[in-house]
Scaffold this active site. Structure first.
Site, mmCIF file in Angstrom:
data_model
loop_
_atom_site.group_PDB
_atom_site.id
_atom_site.type_symbol
_atom_site.label_atom_id
_atom_site.label_comp_id
_atom_site.label_asym_id
_atom_site.label_seq_id
_atom_site.Cartn_x
_atom_site.Cartn_y
_atom_site.Cartn_z
ATOM 1 N N SER A 51 0.853 -1.484 -0.296
ATOM 2 C CA SER A 51 0.056 -0.029 -0.094
ATOM 3 C C SER A 51 1.375 1.501 0.257
ATOM 4 O O SER A 51 -0.065 2.703 0.243
ATOM 5 C CB SER A 51 -0.958 0.272 1.275
ATOM 6 O OG SER A 51 -0.140 0.328 1.914
ATOM 7 N N HIS A 52 1.719 1.082 0.963
ATOM 8 C CA HIS A 52 3.211 2.234 0.192
ATOM 9 C C HIS A 52 4.420 2.195 0.187
ATOM 10 O O HIS A 52 5.109 2.996 0.424
ATOM 11 C CB HIS A 52 3.286 2.900 1.967
ATOM 12 C CG HIS A 52 1.939 3.175 2.644
ATOM 13 N ND1 HIS A 52 0.900 2.421 3.010
ATOM 14 C CD2 HIS A 52 1.722 4.775 2.680
ATOM 15 C CE1 HIS A 52 0.174 3.075 3.187
ATOM 16 N NE2 HIS A 52 0.414 4.239 3.083
ATOM 17 N N LEU A 128 5.640 5.427 7.308
ATOM 18 C CA LEU A 128 6.320 6.587 8.538
ATOM 19 C C LEU A 128 6.960 5.183 9.067
ATOM 20 O O LEU A 128 8.150 6.126 9.500
ATOM 21 C CB LEU A 128 5.295 6.281 9.722
ATOM 22 C CG LEU A 128 4.127 7.657 9.663
ATOM 23 C CD1 LEU A 128 3.623 8.047 10.778
ATOM 24 C CD2 LEU A 128 4.958 9.111 9.087
ATOM 25 N N ASP A 192 -4.869 0.540 1.560
ATOM 26 C CA ASP A 192 -5.236 -1.184 1.964
ATOM 27 C C ASP A 192 -6.671 -0.700 1.127
ATOM 28 O O ASP A 192 -6.884 -2.007 0.035
ATOM 29 C CB ASP A 192 -5.041 -1.790 2.863
ATOM 30 C CG ASP A 192 -3.296 -1.958 3.320
ATOM 31 O OD1 ASP A 192 -2.830 -2.989 2.031
ATOM 32 O OD2 ASP A 192 -2.928 -2.052 3.748
ATOM 33 N N LYS A 234 -10.214 2.073 21.935
ATOM 34 C CA LYS A 234 -8.914 1.954 22.386
ATOM 35 C C LYS A 234 -8.179 2.801 20.572
ATOM 36 O O LYS A 234 -7.662 4.109 20.925
ATOM 37 C CB LYS A 234 -7.735 1.214 22.446
ATOM 38 C CG LYS A 234 -8.747 0.607 23.881
ATOM 39 C CD LYS A 234 -8.277 -1.131 24.710
ATOM 40 C CE LYS A 234 -8.886 -1.438 25.370
ATOM 41 N NZ LYS A 234 -8.199 -3.264 26.143
HETATM 42 P P1 NDP Z 1 0.005 -3.534 9.418
HETATM 43 O O1 NDP Z 1 -1.318 -4.113 9.998
HETATM 44 O O2 NDP Z 1 0.154 -4.430 8.313
HETATM 45 O O3 NDP Z 1 1.309 -3.495 10.326
HETATM 46 C C1 NDP Z 1 1.329 -2.818 11.912
HETATM 47 C C2 NDP Z 1 2.379 -3.693 12.645
HETATM 48 O O4 NDP Z 1 2.367 -4.472 12.798
HETATM 49 C C3 NDP Z 1 4.108 -3.774 10.715
HETATM 50 O O5 NDP Z 1 4.780 -2.961 12.053
HETATM 51 C C4 NDP Z 1 3.587 -5.251 11.425
HETATM 52 O O6 NDP Z 1 5.575 -5.621 10.641
HETATM 53 C C5 NDP Z 1 3.476 -5.813 12.267
HETATM 54 N N1 NDP Z 1 2.599 -6.864 12.490
HETATM 55 C C6 NDP Z 1 1.891 -7.429 11.971
HETATM 56 N N2 NDP Z 1 1.205 -8.546 11.799
HETATM 57 C C7 NDP Z 1 2.563 -8.871 13.183
HETATM 58 C C8 NDP Z 1 2.610 -9.873 14.001
HETATM 59 N N3 NDP Z 1 1.959 -11.177 13.972
HETATM 60 N N4 NDP Z 1 3.016 -10.070 15.021
HETATM 61 C C9 NDP Z 1 3.544 -9.246 15.191
HETATM 62 N N5 NDP Z 1 4.374 -8.165 14.606
HETATM 63 C C10 NDP Z 1 3.126 -7.893 13.585
HETATM 64 O O7 NDP Z 1 -0.059 -2.130 8.986
HETATM 65 P P2 NDP Z 1 -1.168 -1.045 8.522
HETATM 66 O O8 NDP Z 1 -1.477 -1.784 7.709
HETATM 67 O O9 NDP Z 1 -1.977 -0.804 9.720
HETATM 68 O O10 NDP Z 1 -0.086 0.400 8.236
HETATM 69 C C11 NDP Z 1 0.446 0.394 6.591
HETATM 70 C C12 NDP Z 1 0.781 1.575 6.838
HETATM 71 O O11 NDP Z 1 0.415 2.609 6.434
HETATM 72 C C13 NDP Z 1 2.196 1.906 8.139
HETATM 73 O O12 NDP Z 1 3.398 1.775 7.196
HETATM 74 C C14 NDP Z 1 2.095 3.496 8.255
HETATM 75 O O13 NDP Z 1 2.640 4.457 8.383
HETATM 76 C C15 NDP Z 1 1.546 3.899 6.576
HETATM 77 N N6 NDP Z 1 0.672 5.047 6.332
HETATM 78 C C16 NDP Z 1 0.450 5.970 6.322
HETATM 79 C C17 NDP Z 1 -0.770 6.919 6.560
HETATM 80 C C18 NDP Z 1 0.155 7.590 6.124
HETATM 81 O O14 NDP Z 1 -0.878 9.163 6.753
HETATM 82 N N7 NDP Z 1 1.044 8.539 5.769
HETATM 83 C C19 NDP Z 1 -1.811 6.588 6.749
HETATM 84 C C20 NDP Z 1 -1.977 5.564 7.619
HETATM 85 C C21 NDP Z 1 -1.101 4.258 7.242
HETATM 86 P P3 NDP Z 1 5.246 -6.183 9.132
HETATM 87 O O15 NDP Z 1 5.433 -4.840 8.243
HETATM 88 O O16 NDP Z 1 6.940 -6.466 9.867
HETATM 89 O O17 NDP Z 1 4.248 -7.034 9.083
HETATM 90 O O1 PYC Z 2 -3.459 4.730 3.931
HETATM 91 O O2 PYC Z 2 -4.220 5.985 5.500
HETATM 92 C C1 PYC Z 2 -3.454 5.389 4.442
HETATM 93 C C2 PYC Z 2 -2.988 6.298 3.868
HETATM 94 C C3 PYC Z 2 -2.958 7.997 4.047
HETATM 95 C C4 PYC Z 2 -2.218 8.677 3.792
HETATM 96 C C5 PYC Z 2 -1.194 7.903 3.023
HETATM 97 N N1 PYC Z 2 -1.173 6.987 3.148
#
Ligand code: NDP
Ligand code: PYC
Length: 341
Positions: A51-52, A128, A192, A234
């Protein structure tokens, strides 16, 4: 380029960096912006963060078409000599602003124990973890927060108020890989959700509601309704904290204001970011090495029972990508080639 299957191709990282840079230069970005953004999205693809990763080249092109981002903006860094480092991104994309502010943040944390990098007025599209990883590379712990667009309803409500508001944390470790986690405070990241929409696949249960407030797994219906925070009240409270700390506290927009500024263009959010850095040498009260060892015991207690650390999946993907190139979905690769002309 190597074909891995009919659905994806493996591209050497240097070639992918070059391609990403060409796409961004062709969109009119200055070379410093194009290179910093390409480093960020190629790192995402390398670590299998779909996704990123390079998908962001498509969304950045859309952001640029919306016409509000300054493609040549030179970030202005103001380091006070104290703990706070301010960077005005001047309505450019955020990766260059972070890169320009990082040295002063590291210096602030080393001299003050704690450093705060305040980035304002940036278009933010990235994960991030590259940023907290960069801070841990200097032996510092890090915490990064940013709002986004108001897509997420608070627990108990159904009107979007919060962004997907990621929280990332990094802890330096011996060896190449720090302890890092990075997640959206929404049940699913917007990126995603978009990938589900593009693929025509349903969301997992519990990610959102439609415009009538009914639970839905249809990405289009949820985009018209509201996404939900992870973990009920939460996640909702954590999301509010991100709005406050990386919005109101630093004097920049929160997610509702970012969305209002967008005026329906579908561009990347525009707001600020807060990155905190902590120096164990200054904060541990002496003998940081011994305390670092205690941290290692904590990690051993996690992995010793078969649980994995966050980022372990990413680091494994990184190792493979370094050897074989990053896997890119074939359809996306062709879309990017078209953007590169
Ligand atoms: P995920 O749910 O994919 O992962 C969250 C974290 O949990 C990761 O560090 C991942 O490590 C870890 N993880 C996942 N499964 C396990 C497990 N079974 N045991 C231990 N750790 C685990 O992340 P999101 O989908 O919530 O977010 C994805 C990305 O989107 C992030 O990088 C975030 O910065 C980005 N994002 C950016 C935004 C923006 O405004 N710029 C807004 C929202 C999201 P691993 O990667 O190794 O699986
Ligand atoms: O995946 O939520 C997200 C997001 C917002 C801005 C960049 N990524």
């Amino acid at each position: 380029m190597t074909s891995t299957s009919t659905d994806s191709v493996r591209i050497p990282l240097a070639e992918l960096q070059d391609l990403a840079c060409r796409v961004l230069l062709r969109q009119g970005l200055s070379r410093p912006h194009a290179e910093a953004m390409a480093r960020t999205v190629v790192a995402g693809q390398r670590d299998d963060c779909q996704s990123h990763g390079v998908y962001r080249l498509v969304t950045c092109a859309q952001t640029i078409r919306a016409g509000k981002v300054d493609l040549q903006a030179e970030p202005v860094v103001a380091a006070t000599g104290g703990a706070v480092v301010q960077v005005d991104a001047r309505y450019g994309f955020s990766p260059l602003a972070f890169e320009r502010g990082l040295p002063a943040l590291v210096e602030a944390a080393r001299t003050q124990g704690v450093g705060a990098l305040v980035i304002r007025h940036c278009f933010h599209f990235s994960a991030l973890w590259p940023e907290v990883e960069a801070v841990t590379g200097h032996g510092l712990a890090a915490l990064a927060l940013t709002p986004s667009h108001a897509w997420v309803a608070p627990a108990g409500g159904r009107q979007p108020v919060f962004g997907t508001n990621p929280i990332a944390f990094g802890w330096p470790r011996p060896g190449p890989h720090p302890f890092v986690f990075d997640f959206a405070t929404s049940a699913i990241a917007r990126g995603d959700l978009e990938l589900h929409r593009r693929a025509g696949t349903p969301l997992p249960d519990g990610c959102g509601v439609d415009a009538q407030g009914r639970p839905s797994t249809d990405p289009v219906a949820v985009a018209q309704g509201a996404m939900l925070a992870f973990g009920g009240h939460k996640g909702s409270a954590l999301s509010a904290m991100v709005e406050l700390m990386a919005g109101a506290l630093i004097g920049d927009w929160m997610s509702q204001e970012s969305l209002a500024f967008d005026e329906g263009a579908g561009a990347a959010p525009c707001h600020g970011e807060l990155v905190l850095a902590f120096d164990p040498a200054r904060l541990s009260g002496g003998d940081p090495a011994a305390h670092q060892q205690r941290a290692e015991q904590l990690f051993a207690a996690i992995t010793g029972q078969g649980a994995r650390l966050p980022s372990q999946r990413r680091y494994a993907a990184r190792q493979r990508s370094l050897a074989e190139g990053a896997a890119v979905p074939r359809a996306l690769y062709e879309e990017i080639l078209a953007l590169a002309g």
